[in-house]
Design a protein around this motif. Structure first.
Motif, PDB file in Angstrom:
ATOM      1  N   VAL A 111       7.576   5.091  -1.329  1.00 26.70           N
ATOM      2  CA  VAL A 111       8.159   3.675  -1.066  1.00 26.70           C
ATOM      3  C   VAL A 111       7.605   3.123   0.437  1.00 26.70           C
ATOM      4  O   VAL A 111       7.446   1.818   0.181  1.00 26.70           O
ATOM      5  N   VAL A 112       7.416   3.788   1.351  1.00 24.47           N
ATOM      6  CA  VAL A 112       7.029   3.237   2.277  1.00 24.47           C
ATOM      7  C   VAL A 112       5.533   2.779   2.302  1.00 24.47           C
ATOM      8  O   VAL A 112       5.263   1.808   2.685  1.00 24.47           O
ATOM      9  N   ILE A 113       4.485   3.620   1.631  1.00 24.47           N
ATOM     10  CA  ILE A 113       3.185   3.228   1.368  1.00 24.47           C
ATOM     11  C   ILE A 113       3.127   1.926   0.504  1.00 24.47           C
ATOM     12  O   ILE A 113       2.521   0.993   0.636  1.00 24.47           O
ATOM     13  N   ALA A 114       3.978   2.086  -0.661  1.00 21.21           N
ATOM     14  CA  ALA A 114       3.990   0.942  -1.553  1.00 21.21           C
ATOM     15  C   ALA A 114       4.637  -0.463  -0.924  1.00 21.21           C
ATOM     16  O   ALA A 114       4.200  -1.427  -1.487  1.00 21.21           O
ATOM     17  N   GLY A 115       5.522  -0.326   0.045  1.00 18.98           N
ATOM     18  CA  GLY A 115       6.162  -1.304   0.658  1.00 18.98           C
ATOM     19  C   GLY A 115       7.430  -2.048  -0.067  1.00 18.98           C
ATOM     20  O   GLY A 115       7.995  -2.729   0.761  1.00 18.98           O
ATOM     21  N   SER A 116       7.689  -1.264  -1.430  1.00 23.36           N
ATOM     22  CA  SER A 116       8.968  -1.774  -1.877  1.00 23.36           C
ATOM     23  C   SER A 116       9.242  -0.588  -2.989  1.00 23.36           C
ATOM     24  O   SER A 116       8.501  -0.130  -3.352  1.00 23.36           O
ATOM     25  N   ILE A 117      10.848  -0.737  -3.491  1.00 23.31           N
ATOM     26  CA  ILE A 117      11.133   0.317  -4.389  1.00 23.31           C
ATOM     27  C   ILE A 117      10.301   0.045  -5.887  1.00 23.31           C
ATOM     28  O   ILE A 117      10.000   0.886  -6.600  1.00 23.31           O
ATOM     29  N   THR A 118      10.198  -1.303  -5.986  1.00 19.19           N
ATOM     30  CA  THR A 118       9.844  -1.873  -7.486  1.00 19.19           C
ATOM     31  C   THR A 118       8.158  -1.352  -7.228  1.00 19.19           C
ATOM     32  O   THR A 118       8.070  -0.743  -8.365  1.00 19.19           O
ATOM     33  N   SER A 145      16.256   5.757  -9.929  1.00 18.47           N
ATOM     34  CA  SER A 145      16.039   7.134  -9.257  1.00 18.47           C
ATOM     35  C   SER A 145      15.685   7.361  -8.127  1.00 18.47           C
ATOM     36  O   SER A 145      16.275   8.086  -7.409  1.00 18.47           O
ATOM     37  N   ILE A 146      14.733   6.388  -7.671  1.00 18.48           N
ATOM     38  CA  ILE A 146      14.324   6.191  -6.446  1.00 18.48           C
ATOM     39  C   ILE A 146      15.276   5.984  -5.348  1.00 18.48           C
ATOM     40  O   ILE A 146      15.406   6.612  -4.447  1.00 18.48           O
ATOM     41  N   SER A 147      15.978   4.992  -5.678  1.00 15.52           N
ATOM     42  CA  SER A 147      17.306   4.569  -4.632  1.00 15.52           C
ATOM     43  C   SER A 147      18.213   5.797  -4.566  1.00 15.52           C
ATOM     44  O   SER A 147      18.752   5.935  -3.209  1.00 15.52           O
ATOM     45  N   GLN A 148      18.369   6.803  -5.528  1.00 16.90           N
ATOM     46  CA  GLN A 148      19.320   7.659  -5.370  1.00 16.90           C
ATOM     47  C   GLN A 148      18.722   8.946  -4.610  1.00 16.90           C
ATOM     48  O   GLN A 148      19.468   9.439  -3.440  1.00 16.90           O
ATOM     49  N   ARG A 182      15.815  -9.629   1.500  1.00 12.42           N
ATOM     50  CA  ARG A 182      16.328 -10.183   0.167  1.00 12.42           C
ATOM     51  C   ARG A 182      15.185 -10.029  -1.114  1.00 12.42           C
ATOM     52  O   ARG A 182      15.538 -10.071  -2.031  1.00 12.42           O
ATOM     53  N   THR A 183      14.093 -10.057  -0.733  1.00  9.08           N
ATOM     54  CA  THR A 183      13.114  -9.746  -1.737  1.00  9.08           C
ATOM     55  C   THR A 183      12.683  -8.604  -2.221  1.00  9.08           C
ATOM     56  O   THR A 183      11.827  -8.200  -2.954  1.00  9.08           O
ATOM     57  N   GLY A 184      13.258  -7.467  -1.576  1.00 11.47           N
ATOM     58  CA  GLY A 184      13.110  -5.939  -1.813  1.00 11.47           C
ATOM     59  C   GLY A 184      12.068  -5.292  -0.802  1.00 11.47           C
ATOM     60  O   GLY A 184      11.924  -4.271  -0.970  1.00 11.47           O
ATOM     61  N   VAL A 185      11.519  -6.046  -0.161  1.00  3.54           N
ATOM     62  CA  VAL A 185      10.282  -5.466   0.659  1.00  3.54           C
ATOM     63  C   VAL A 185      11.051  -4.524   2.016  1.00  3.54           C
ATOM     64  O   VAL A 185      12.077  -5.051   2.546  1.00  3.54           O
TER      65      VAL A 185
END
Length: 350
Positions: free
Chosen positions: A16-23, A35-38, A56-59
């Motif tokens: 998540v950190v490397i990608a910058g967002s959960i999405t 699943s990631i959020s959990q 707000r944008t998920g970043v």
């Protein structure tokens, strides 16, 4: 504190950190967003602290505790990857598995040569080719140990260069690719301020827009807007490879990197003219986790790939039907074109 989280929690957190967002992480690691959020929530619960902040944008951004655990996760997972690599090489039948990441422009001549280089190694088991549209995506996969070799642009290595063995392969210049049937006079005419597109070859009024995920997308669009304002993005394509198909058919022009040329068929190359554009080039590097240099097969594959690019592939990144934009606009042909082509053929062994 008892350890109540798993390596999977740390791997997901790092992704998540490397990608910058959960999405984005969800796409990278093929795990659903819930699943990631959990998993992140479980890790924060066990550590009794907040690791990530989301706008707000998920970043996401890291809290001080999150920064600490990101570094700790990196250290732990990297050391584990080193141990796994050494174990597989020394004890699992001395197996050599090559996972090479590259952009689609390098499919064909380059990837076939890389596969042959890997296959020569004793203990060779498998060669896996992984494509991504950008060097940034490849770098993410390299950091997460999904690759052990990657062909990337130099800037993406700056943040963690010391974790990887890095060698320069070639300079990759972006070129304007046009149908060979268009005369040089018409090409020059297209750049005049009062050019009437009705008098020009229809292909000059259309260009292929590359996927926004490709790093050159904006620079390419700006170039057409500034130099050929009458041309419209009539076609779009996900890769440089597919862009060339429109040009071969005489439908449009496009931008491609010089590194694509050795991977095209002779028939395709005969139907293209290549105009090299100034100030649109990238230094291309080979990167591999540094610890793999201690493993003979991977060190030899690394060195062989570098040598192949320097002695064979880079010299092939040209074509007889090629000139610079300055040569085109001035109406002069490259004086050393025939001798240059002979030198390239001699080096390539053709």
């Amino acid at each position: 504190m008892s350890i109540e989280f798993t390596l999977k929690h740390l791997e997901t957190f790092r992704a998540v950190v490397i990608a910058g967002s959960i999405t984005k992480a969800s796409h990278r690691i093929k795990l659903s967003q819930p699943s990631i959020s959990q998993q992140i929530a479980k890790l924060e619960e066990v550590l009794t602290t907040q690791l990530l902040e989301r706008n707000r944008t998920g970043v996401i951004s890291l809290t001080p505790a999150g920064d600490y655990w990101f570094k700790a996760a990196n250290d732990l997972l990297d050391r584990l990857a080193v141990n796994v690599d050494e174990y597989e090489h020394r004890f699992k039948n001395a197996s050599v598995v090559v996972r090479l990441g590259a952009t689609p422009a390098l499919r064909g001549r380059f990837t076939a040569a890389a596969a042959r280089i890997a296959q020569r190694e004793p203990g060779f088991v498998k060669f896996e080719l992984v494509y991504a549209l950008s060097s940034a995506e490849l770098m993410e996969m390299l950091r997460m140990h999904k690759l052990n070799f990657a062909i990337v642009r130099q800037p993406v290595l700056e943040d963690d260069r010391f974790a990887f063995a890095v060698e320069h392969l070639f300079e990759d210049q972006i070129c304007w690719c046009v149908p060979a049937e268009i005369s040089r006079q018409q090409l020059r005419q297209a750049f005049t301020p009062d050019a009437n597109k009705a008098d020009l070859h229809p292909a000059l009024s259309s260009y292929v827009e590359i996927d926004p995920g490709v790093i050159t997308h904006k620079a390419s669009s700006d170039w057409f807007r500034n130099n050929l304002p009458f041309a419209a993005p009539t076609f779009s394509a996900p890769t440089f490879v597919s862009s060339v198909d429109f040009v071969v058919e005489g439908l449009a022009t496009c931008h491609i990197p010089l590194s694509l040329l050795p991977n095209l068929t002779e028939g395709q190359r005969r139907k293209l003219q290549i105009v090299r554009v100034d100030n649109m080039s990238h230094q291309i590097m080979l990167a591999m986790p540094k610890h793999l240099l201690t493993l003979g097969p991977y060190a030899r594959i690394f060195a062989a790939l570098v040598e192949f690019c320097h002695t064979q592939y880079a010299p092939e990144m040209t074509t007889e039907n090629s000139l610079t934009l300055a040569e085109l606009l001035s109406g002069t042909e490259p004086a050393d074109l025939s001798s240059r082509t002979e030198r390239v053929s001699e080096i390539a062994g053709t």
